[in-house]
Design a protein around this motif. Structure first.
Motif, PDB file in Angstrom:
ATOM      1  N   LEU A 418     -32.778-104.771  45.768  1.00  0.00           N
ATOM      2  CA  LEU A 418     -31.450-104.451  44.972  1.00  0.00           C
ATOM      3  C   LEU A 418     -30.346-104.632  45.602  1.00  0.00           C
ATOM      4  O   LEU A 418     -30.194-104.161  46.696  1.00  0.00           O
ATOM      5  CB  LEU A 418     -31.642-102.892  44.367  1.00  0.00           C
ATOM      6  N   PRO A 419     -29.471-105.566  45.163  1.00  0.00           N
ATOM      7  CA  PRO A 419     -28.006-105.614  46.133  1.00  0.00           C
ATOM      8  C   PRO A 419     -27.520-104.380  46.334  1.00  0.00           C
ATOM      9  O   PRO A 419     -27.519-103.540  45.159  1.00  0.00           O
ATOM     10  CB  PRO A 419     -27.492-106.510  45.097  1.00  0.00           C
ATOM     11  N   PRO A 420     -26.757-104.069  47.114  1.00  0.00           N
ATOM     12  CA  PRO A 420     -26.007-102.785  47.360  1.00  0.00           C
ATOM     13  C   PRO A 420     -25.081-102.591  46.078  1.00  0.00           C
ATOM     14  O   PRO A 420     -24.299-103.561  45.704  1.00  0.00           O
ATOM     15  CB  PRO A 420     -25.193-102.919  48.608  1.00  0.00           C
ATOM     16  N   GLN A 421     -25.226-101.388  45.479  1.00  0.00           N
ATOM     17  CA  GLN A 421     -24.292-101.130  44.460  1.00  0.00           C
ATOM     18  C   GLN A 421     -22.807-100.396  44.967  1.00  0.00           C
ATOM     19  O   GLN A 421     -22.795 -99.595  45.813  1.00  0.00           O
ATOM     20  CB  GLN A 421     -24.937 -99.980  43.508  1.00  0.00           C
ATOM     21  N   PRO A 422     -21.694-100.915  44.762  1.00  0.00           N
ATOM     22  CA  PRO A 422     -20.305-100.252  44.824  1.00  0.00           C
ATOM     23  C   PRO A 422     -20.653 -98.906  44.536  1.00  0.00           C
ATOM     24  O   PRO A 422     -21.103 -98.410  43.318  1.00  0.00           O
ATOM     25  CB  PRO A 422     -19.480-100.909  43.753  1.00  0.00           C
ATOM     26  N   HIS A 423     -20.091 -97.802  45.434  1.00  0.00           N
ATOM     27  CA  HIS A 423     -20.176 -96.406  45.073  1.00  0.00           C
ATOM     28  C   HIS A 423     -18.724 -95.765  44.525  1.00  0.00           C
ATOM     29  O   HIS A 423     -18.864 -95.172  43.637  1.00  0.00           O
ATOM     30  CB  HIS A 423     -20.520 -95.444  46.639  1.00  0.00           C
ATOM     31  N   SER A 424     -17.799 -96.461  45.137  1.00  0.00           N
ATOM     32  CA  SER A 424     -16.349 -95.865  44.753  1.00  0.00           C
ATOM     33  C   SER A 424     -16.195 -95.896  43.369  1.00  0.00           C
ATOM     34  O   SER A 424     -15.587 -94.819  42.659  1.00  0.00           O
ATOM     35  CB  SER A 424     -15.278 -96.581  45.515  1.00  0.00           C
ATOM     36  N   LYS A 425     -16.803 -96.628  42.404  1.00  0.00           N
ATOM     37  CA  LYS A 425     -16.507 -96.720  40.916  1.00  0.00           C
ATOM     38  C   LYS A 425     -16.860 -95.121  40.568  1.00  0.00           C
ATOM     39  O   LYS A 425     -16.087 -94.829  39.732  1.00  0.00           O
ATOM     40  CB  LYS A 425     -17.689 -97.604  40.416  1.00  0.00           C
TER      41      LYS A 425
END
Ligand code: FBP
Length: 477
Positions: A418-425
């Motif tokens: 799984l590609p890294p998912q953006p957190h800051s959202k």
């Protein structure tokens, strides 16, 4: 006769010594069929006439007693061989027909037929551009047409080459410009972040009436427009790689038809993947999720013909393709795997052999046809390897698995990564939007261009490599 043979080979250099006056390299232009002197390691006045080149080569052929009758030239128009050739070509199904039938058969991807056909046309154009790169000086760094300055450094930290920019534009427009707008957004090796098709096609993305044309698209596409670009200068094979994902259910658009979640999916979610190899022949290899098929470009008709139906990779092979110059920086499992193979001199019970062209598409195509293993492991400089998961490793892994082979990181299936998912959202609510915006973009970039150690090939060979990781690898991996 010689001219016909010359037309068979896309990009040909004639390197000849004439009158002991030095070494001349001539390239046959695929467009004008004229030869132009290309290499500077000699001095000469004006171009040597083509006729004299052909006569001298002809005479050397005659001298060496090779018979110059037409049997040397399969394309020579003797009635029997011509009709045989025509008969044979007729039997081969065109890519267009294949897509019409296969997409009709698979309701889940019914709308992708014209998109994939448009992408195949873009590959034909890229093929022509690659062939003309020498004669039309499509070389070197791209120059920004507005500023006249060197173009940007792309997200990979490389100065964008003219060919990168040209081929990127062709692929962007092929995916977004296809007649039925099946694709709503695209991500490319040459673009820092995904772009909506409304933006690619130059629509006013703030005007929903126009940009809605694209937001109805069910799919997103990822691609590497020109893979192995370092090979172009020396006329070695290069390729294009692409993958198509379905936009996840219920994902609403962030802005103008763009949503990162659609891209940051596991490879298992891909509905189609393919590559086009630009080499001695131009071959498009495609999977729609039910087997792998290869289509060779007929240079006369400029049509892709189904020359390799239902491709299957041998379960085990004796070919390995690694850039061993880096092997001392590889991790222990890979070093042990290569060492063991070379000490035994055997792989898959057969005498081991090595091939490395330096273009993922070319090396993997070779392994797909002959069996064996291609690898771009992690090393000291690239702790995650060099290849990008989304638009290089995952599409190639889907093709390999669909052909009965395997794609591994050494510690698991590439398609499960799984590609890294953006957190800051998630924290957008509280913070200051601009910073959040910037963080989101930075994180998204990381996800879109994440790298992964890549091993692709025959099941037995990849399984064996995984066993070396299990035995010598880091437990925390
Ligand atoms: P690009 O997409 O930037 O060309 O990089 C990928 C690639 O060229 C692969 O095609 C190839 O397998 C690999 O890098 C070659 O890298 P190296 O020269 O380090 O062996």
């Amino acid at each position: 006769m010689m001219k016909n043979i010359l037309q068979l080979i896309p990009v040909l250099f004639i390197v000849a010594t004439i009158d002991k006056g030095g070494v001349y390299a001539f390239q046959l232009s695929p467009i004008t069929s004229s030869t132009r002197c290309r290499h500077q390691h000699h001095q000469h006045q004006g171009s040597i006439s083509r006729a004299s080149i052909i006569t001298s080569l002809q005479s050397s052929l005659d001298y060496h007693g090779s018979n110059t009758n037409d049997s040397l030239d399969p394309l020579a128009s003797s009635s029997s061989s011509q009709s045989e050739a025509n008969m044979k070509k007729k039997d081969l199904r065109t890519l267009q027909r294949f897509l019409e039938v296969e997409c009709w058969k698979l309701p889940t991807i019914r709308t992708l037929d014209s998109t994939l056909l448009t992408v195949s046309d873009a590959c034909k154009q890229i093929n022509r551009i690659v062939q003309r790169a020498q004669t039309d000086d499509l070389y070197g760094a791209a120059i920004d047409p507005v500023t006249g300055q060197l173009a940007e450094v792309n997200v990979q930290g490389e100065v964008q080459q003219q060919l990168d920019v040209l081929c990127n534009t062709l692929m962007l427009r092929a995916f977004c410009g296809a007649s039925n707008n099946a694709i709503c957004a695209v991500a490319s090796e040459e673009e820092p972040l995904p772009r909506s098709c409304a933006d690619v096609m130059g629509y006013d993305t703030t005007n929903s009436a126009t940009s809605n044309i694209f937001t109805s698209g069910e799919y997103v596409a990822v691609f590497d427009p020109i893979d192995g670009s370092k090979n172009i200068d020396s006329s070695l094979p290069v390729g294009t790689v692409f993958g198509i994902y379905r936009r996840p259910e219920g994902v609403e658009f962030e802005k103008d038809g763009l949503n990162l979640d659609s891209f940051l999916q596991r490879g298992t979610e891909m509905v189609a993947a393919g590559y086009c190899l630009y080499s001695a022949t131009t071959v498009l290899v495609l999977t729609l999720g039910s087997g792998v098929h290869g289509f060779t470009l007929d240079p006369d008709k400029q049509t892709f013909l189904q020359t390799h139906p239902n491709m299957r990779i041998p379960d085990v092979g004796s070919l390995y393709s690694f850039n061993e110059a880096y092997s001392r920086d590889y991790n222990e499992p890979v070093q042990k795997f290569l060492k063991n193979m070379k000490e035994t001199g055997k792989m898959g019970g057969k005498k081991v052999s090595s091939r490395y062209v330096g273009a993922l598409v070319a090396d993997v195509h070779n392994v797909l046809i002959n069996g064996g293993i291609y690898g771009y492991p992690a090393d000291r400089d690239n702790p995650q390897g060099k290849l990008r998961l989304l638009y290089e490793s995952a599409p190639m892994a889907m093709i390999m698995e669909q052909a009965g082979g395997a794609g591994s990181t050494g510690y698991g299936r590439i398609l499960d990564v799984l590609p890294p998912q953006p957190h800051s959202k998630k924290s957008r609510k509280g913070g200051d939007n601009d910073d959040e915006e910037f963080d989101l973009e930075k994180e998204a970039e990381k996800g879109i261009h994440v790298r992964v150690p890549t091993f692709l090939g025959s099941v037995e060979n990849v399984f064996e490599l995984d066993q070396f990781h299990k035995y010598y690898g880091d437990d925390d991996e």
